[in-house]
Design an enzyme around this catalytic site. Structure first.
Site, mmCIF file in Angstrom:
data_model
loop_
_atom_site.group_PDB
_atom_site.id
_atom_site.type_symbol
_atom_site.label_atom_id
_atom_site.label_comp_id
_atom_site.label_asym_id
_atom_site.label_seq_id
_atom_site.Cartn_x
_atom_site.Cartn_y
_atom_site.Cartn_z
ATOM 1 N N TYR A 1 -31.591 -35.659 17.965
ATOM 2 C CA TYR A 1 -30.676 -34.879 17.113
ATOM 3 C C TYR A 1 -31.272 -34.724 15.714
ATOM 4 C CZ TYR A 1 -26.437 -34.118 14.216
ATOM 5 O OH TYR A 1 -25.505 -33.659 13.306
ATOM 6 N N ALA B 1 -34.353 -32.455 15.787
ATOM 7 C CA ALA B 1 -34.045 -31.027 15.908
ATOM 8 C C ALA B 1 -33.538 -30.477 14.575
ATOM 9 C CB ALA B 1 -33.001 -30.811 17.011
ATOM 10 N N LYS B 2 -32.668 -31.243 13.920
ATOM 11 C CA LYS B 2 -32.139 -30.794 12.619
ATOM 12 C C LYS B 2 -33.263 -30.725 11.584
ATOM 13 C CE LYS B 2 -27.494 -30.685 13.181
ATOM 14 N NZ LYS B 2 -26.665 -29.516 12.927
ATOM 15 N N ASN C 1 -21.033 -38.255 7.056
ATOM 16 C CA ASN C 1 -19.845 -38.759 7.761
ATOM 17 C C ASN C 1 -18.520 -38.260 7.188
ATOM 18 O OD1 ASN C 1 -22.106 -40.858 8.453
ATOM 19 N ND2 ASN C 1 -20.517 -41.124 9.997
ATOM 20 N N PHE D 1 -11.541 -45.953 17.460
ATOM 21 C CA PHE D 1 -10.722 -46.994 16.806
ATOM 22 C C PHE D 1 -9.245 -46.578 16.759
ATOM 23 C CE2 PHE D 1 -14.427 -48.959 14.089
ATOM 24 C CZ PHE D 1 -15.026 -49.410 15.256
ATOM 25 N N GLY E 1 -22.225 -55.565 16.566
ATOM 26 C CA GLY E 1 -21.513 -56.330 15.538
ATOM 27 C C GLY E 1 -20.961 -55.493 14.388
ATOM 28 N N GLY E 2 -21.106 -54.172 14.460
ATOM 29 C CA GLY E 2 -20.554 -53.312 13.393
ATOM 30 C C GLY E 2 -21.223 -53.556 12.050
ATOM 31 N N ARG F 1 -26.723 -45.469 4.731
ATOM 32 C CA ARG F 1 -27.092 -44.173 4.138
ATOM 33 C C ARG F 1 -26.097 -43.814 3.038
ATOM 34 N NH1 ARG F 1 -26.512 -41.483 10.101
ATOM 35 N NH2 ARG F 1 -24.305 -40.948 10.082
HETATM 36 P P1 NAD Z 1 -17.760 -30.132 15.982
HETATM 37 O O1 NAD Z 1 -18.285 -30.564 17.298
HETATM 38 O O2 NAD Z 1 -16.328 -30.404 15.685
HETATM 39 O O3 NAD Z 1 -18.019 -28.580 15.759
HETATM 40 C C1 NAD Z 1 -19.042 -27.858 16.415
HETATM 41 C C2 NAD Z 1 -18.430 -26.592 16.979
HETATM 42 O O4 NAD Z 1 -19.447 -25.835 17.631
HETATM 43 C C3 NAD Z 1 -17.346 -26.874 18.032
HETATM 44 O O5 NAD Z 1 -16.129 -26.246 17.707
HETATM 45 C C4 NAD Z 1 -17.935 -26.323 19.308
HETATM 46 O O6 NAD Z 1 -16.960 -25.773 20.210
HETATM 47 C C5 NAD Z 1 -18.875 -25.259 18.789
HETATM 48 N N1 NAD Z 1 -19.909 -24.965 19.781
HETATM 49 C C6 NAD Z 1 -20.704 -25.849 20.402
HETATM 50 N N2 NAD Z 1 -21.511 -25.215 21.261
HETATM 51 C C7 NAD Z 1 -21.209 -23.906 21.157
HETATM 52 C C8 NAD Z 1 -21.713 -22.740 21.787
HETATM 53 N N3 NAD Z 1 -22.692 -22.822 22.703
HETATM 54 N N4 NAD Z 1 -21.188 -21.540 21.468
HETATM 55 C C9 NAD Z 1 -20.185 -21.459 20.558
HETATM 56 N N5 NAD Z 1 -19.676 -22.529 19.920
HETATM 57 C C10 NAD Z 1 -20.184 -23.740 20.220
HETATM 58 O O7 NAD Z 1 -18.681 -30.807 14.877
HETATM 59 P P2 NAD Z 1 -18.490 -30.895 13.306
HETATM 60 O O8 NAD Z 1 -18.272 -32.315 12.954
HETATM 61 O O9 NAD Z 1 -17.529 -29.879 12.831
HETATM 62 O O10 NAD Z 1 -19.961 -30.527 12.820
HETATM 63 C C11 NAD Z 1 -20.322 -29.217 12.413
HETATM 64 C C12 NAD Z 1 -21.790 -29.213 11.980
HETATM 65 O O11 NAD Z 1 -22.021 -30.169 10.942
HETATM 66 C C13 NAD Z 1 -22.783 -29.568 13.083
HETATM 67 O O12 NAD Z 1 -23.940 -28.788 12.904
HETATM 68 C C14 NAD Z 1 -23.106 -31.029 12.840
HETATM 69 O O13 NAD Z 1 -24.369 -31.375 13.345
HETATM 70 C C15 NAD Z 1 -23.049 -31.082 11.335
HETATM 71 N N6 NAD Z 1 -22.715 -32.425 10.821
HETATM 72 C C16 NAD Z 1 -21.430 -32.881 10.843
HETATM 73 C C17 NAD Z 1 -21.148 -34.116 10.304
HETATM 74 C C18 NAD Z 1 -19.747 -34.648 10.192
HETATM 75 O O14 NAD Z 1 -19.524 -35.544 9.374
HETATM 76 N N7 NAD Z 1 -18.769 -34.132 10.932
HETATM 77 C C19 NAD Z 1 -22.156 -34.897 9.786
HETATM 78 C C20 NAD Z 1 -23.462 -34.431 9.830
HETATM 79 C C21 NAD Z 1 -23.730 -33.179 10.337
HETATM 80 C C1 UGA Z 2 -22.722 -39.141 13.477
HETATM 81 C C2 UGA Z 2 -23.483 -38.003 14.153
HETATM 82 O O1 UGA Z 2 -24.828 -38.259 14.258
HETATM 83 C C3 UGA Z 2 -23.350 -36.708 13.478
HETATM 84 O O2 UGA Z 2 -22.093 -36.126 13.719
HETATM 85 C C4 UGA Z 2 -23.520 -36.753 12.032
HETATM 86 O O3 UGA Z 2 -24.846 -36.420 11.748
HETATM 87 C C5 UGA Z 2 -23.088 -38.073 11.419
HETATM 88 O O4 UGA Z 2 -22.258 -38.811 12.263
HETATM 89 C C6 UGA Z 2 -22.210 -37.886 10.228
HETATM 90 O O5 UGA Z 2 -21.000 -37.779 10.452
HETATM 91 O O6 UGA Z 2 -22.701 -37.853 9.113
HETATM 92 P P1 UGA Z 2 -22.815 -41.734 13.376
HETATM 93 O O7 UGA Z 2 -22.331 -42.039 12.008
HETATM 94 O O8 UGA Z 2 -23.770 -42.708 13.954
HETATM 95 O O9 UGA Z 2 -23.502 -40.306 13.413
HETATM 96 O O10 UGA Z 2 -21.571 -41.533 14.371
HETATM 97 P P2 UGA Z 2 -20.439 -42.435 14.993
HETATM 98 O O11 UGA Z 2 -20.439 -42.172 16.453
HETATM 99 O O12 UGA Z 2 -19.177 -42.166 14.269
HETATM 100 O O13 UGA Z 2 -20.920 -43.934 14.774
HETATM 101 C C7 UGA Z 2 -20.806 -44.623 13.530
HETATM 102 C C8 UGA Z 2 -21.150 -46.082 13.763
HETATM 103 O O14 UGA Z 2 -20.097 -46.698 14.517
HETATM 104 C C9 UGA Z 2 -22.442 -46.351 14.547
HETATM 105 O O15 UGA Z 2 -23.049 -47.482 13.992
HETATM 106 C C10 UGA Z 2 -21.953 -46.659 15.951
HETATM 107 O O16 UGA Z 2 -22.812 -47.517 16.658
HETATM 108 C C11 UGA Z 2 -20.631 -47.366 15.654
HETATM 109 N N1 UGA Z 2 -19.581 -47.325 16.704
HETATM 110 C C12 UGA Z 2 -19.227 -46.139 17.279
HETATM 111 C C13 UGA Z 2 -18.892 -48.495 17.020
HETATM 112 O O17 UGA Z 2 -19.215 -49.598 16.516
HETATM 113 N N2 UGA Z 2 -17.872 -48.431 17.916
HETATM 114 C C14 UGA Z 2 -17.481 -47.286 18.506
HETATM 115 O O18 UGA Z 2 -16.500 -47.309 19.299
HETATM 116 C C15 UGA Z 2 -18.174 -46.094 18.187
#
Ligand code: NAD
Ligand code: UGA
Length: 360
Positions: free
Chosen positions: A169, A172-173, A198, A221, A236-237, A324
């Site tokens: 992931y 790719a980003k 996050n 959670f 261990g979180g 981070r």
């Molecule tokens: P999300 O999964 O809620 O939103 C992604 C959306 O893309 C979904 O609504 C999904 O239906 C749509 N989608 C997926 N595949 C598709 C396709 N083939 N055609 C059309 N639509 C499609 O995720 P999010 O948390 O809203 O994240 C949005 C963006 O921000 C992503 O690029 C993610 O990598 C990035 N991002 C999010 C976070 C975060 O804190 N939520 C952190 C880091 C990066």
């Molecule tokens: C995620 C995703 O990579 C992306 O959506 C995004 O780039 C990033 O969050 C973000 O929001 O900025 P991560 O923070 O690892 O990354 O996502 P979570 O699945 O929420 O995990 C957070 C932490 O909780 C990790 O350490 C994971 O191991 C832990 N975890 C997760 C638990 O301890 N218990 C659980 O039930 C689920």
């Protein structure tokens, strides 16, 4: 709120997702028009009747998808589409690459072809791990926050080996970012990259028992609270995150989309709340405490907190960012943005949303 000189026609790909739904509401409230593309619309039900919003239900991988036509009709394009949940990086790494890089590239190339500005969602995951995790025992003060504070244009990226396919992931980003940068160097693309840290708030993902899939930590959670089951701490979180309220995030990204004076051209922005750092164990304890003291019905069974090895929870190939912290001086200086919400406030609001959605 600053008055707008002109409104924008915005194309938002992924508008039906967690961030996309909040961002669309924010942009519409600012007076812009939004065309939202997504497979799903369950998070944007209330927007479908809004006069400034047009929804296009579309899988962007379909061969008939006319991305260039939609791009040409917009002033600015936002690309949020991705597989964004770590559980998917483990189970479907190739799909993650194809959607998050190959399909996203087609959107970028349509922006190049039509001369449109692109706001591309990347991730704080590109930074990977800290020097302290990469070189254990070698540093005088491994707890120094400076070692985990990431700057957009200076910090090196530290990712794990290929055998830890979680990093597909981030890779790719990262590659997508590098290609946009290269187009920018040739003067062929006006872009801005967003690296979210996050984000959290109402509508984040879904409860794991409701929908097949693998949501991020909050819904896991939350479900443990609702059902009085276990909050599972992976390894261990011990790892830490800086949680960012989705309303703070939408305000910042709204400014990036509006791009006052062109200050966001060819810039990368960390969007996050450095003050909201918490370990995942701390997050579990805070949620359980909020639930017990403010939200649970009298006599409700409280969740327990247990440790679980990463391999058991995710399967093979998992690895993790240890810590981070966003350096947000660029967003402060160029956009005058400052996050306002503290984690306790955000968690309580988000938990109340989930309780209401589940009839509790
Ligand atoms: P999300 O999964 O809620 O939103 C992604 C959306 O893309 C979904 O609504 C999904 O239906 C749509 N989608 C997926 N595949 C598709 C396709 N083939 N055609 C059309 N639509 C499609 O995720 P999010 O948390 O809203 O994240 C949005 C963006 O921000 C992503 O690029 C993610 O990598 C990035 N991002 C999010 C976070 C975060 O804190 N939520 C952190 C880091 C990066
Ligand atoms: C995620 C995703 O990579 C992306 O959506 C995004 O780039 C990033 O969050 C973000 O929001 O900025 P991560 O923070 O690892 O990354 O996502 P979570 O699945 O929420 O995990 C957070 C932490 O909780 C990790 O350490 C994971 O191991 C832990 N975890 C997760 C638990 O301890 N218990 C659980 O039930 C689920």
């Amino acid at each position: 709120m600053v008055a707008l000189e002109s409104t924008l026609r915005i194309l938002s790909l992924g508008a039906g997702g967690f961030i996309g739904s909040h961002l669309a509401s924010h942009l519409l409230a600012r007076g812009h028009t939004v065309t939202g593309v997504d497979i799903h619309s369950d998070k944007i039900g209330e927007l479908l009747e809004h006069p400034g919003f047009t929804f296009v239900r579309q899988d962007i991988r379909d061969t008939g998808f006319e991305v260039e036509r939609l791009v040409a009709e917009a002033d600015v394009v936002i690309d949020l589409i991705a597989y964004a949940n770590p559980g998917l990086y483990l189970r479907q790494p190739l799909d993650v690459f194809h959607l998050n890089f190959t399909e996203n590239m087609k959107i970028a190339e349509a922006c190049v072809a039509r001369g449109r500005r692109l706001v591309q969602f990347s991730s704080c995951e590109v930074y990977g791990k800290t020097v302290a995790r990469a070189a254990p025992g070698k540093l005088i003060d491994p707890e120094d926050p400076a070692l985990a504070t990431f700057r957009e244009d200076e910090t090196d990226f530290i990712l794990g080996p290929v055998s830890k396919h979680r990093w597909i992931y981030a890779s790719a980003k990262q590659l997508l970012e590098r290609v946009l940068h290269a187009y920018g160097l040739e003067g062929r693309l006006d872009y801005t990259i967003v690296r979210p840290f996050n984000f959290i708030g109402p509508k984040i993902d879904y409860l794991p028992s409701d929908t097949p899939g693998f949501p991020r930590v909050f819904p896991h959670f939350m479900e443990a609270c609702l059902k009085g089951t276990q909050m599972k701490l992976v390894d261990g979180g011990r790892n830490r995150r800086c949680y960012t309220d989705i309303e703070d995030a939408a305000a910042c990204i709204g400014l990036i989309v509006e791009n006052p004076g062109g200050v966001c051209a060819r810039q990368i922005f960390n969007v996050g709340s450095p003050k909201n750092e918490v370990s995942i164990r701390g997050l579990a304890e805070l949620m359980r405490d909020l639930y017990a003291t403010k939200l649970a019905r009298p006599g409700a069974r409280l969740p327990s907190i247990v440790d679980v090895p990463a391999r058991e929870f995710y399967g093979p190939g998992y690895d993790d960012s240890d810590r981070r912290i966003p350096d947000i001086s660029k967003a402060r200086t160029l956009l005058g943005w400052e996050p306002r919400y503290d984690l306790r406030e955000t968690l309580e609001r988000t938990m109340r949303h989930y309780l209401a959605a589940n009839g509790s």
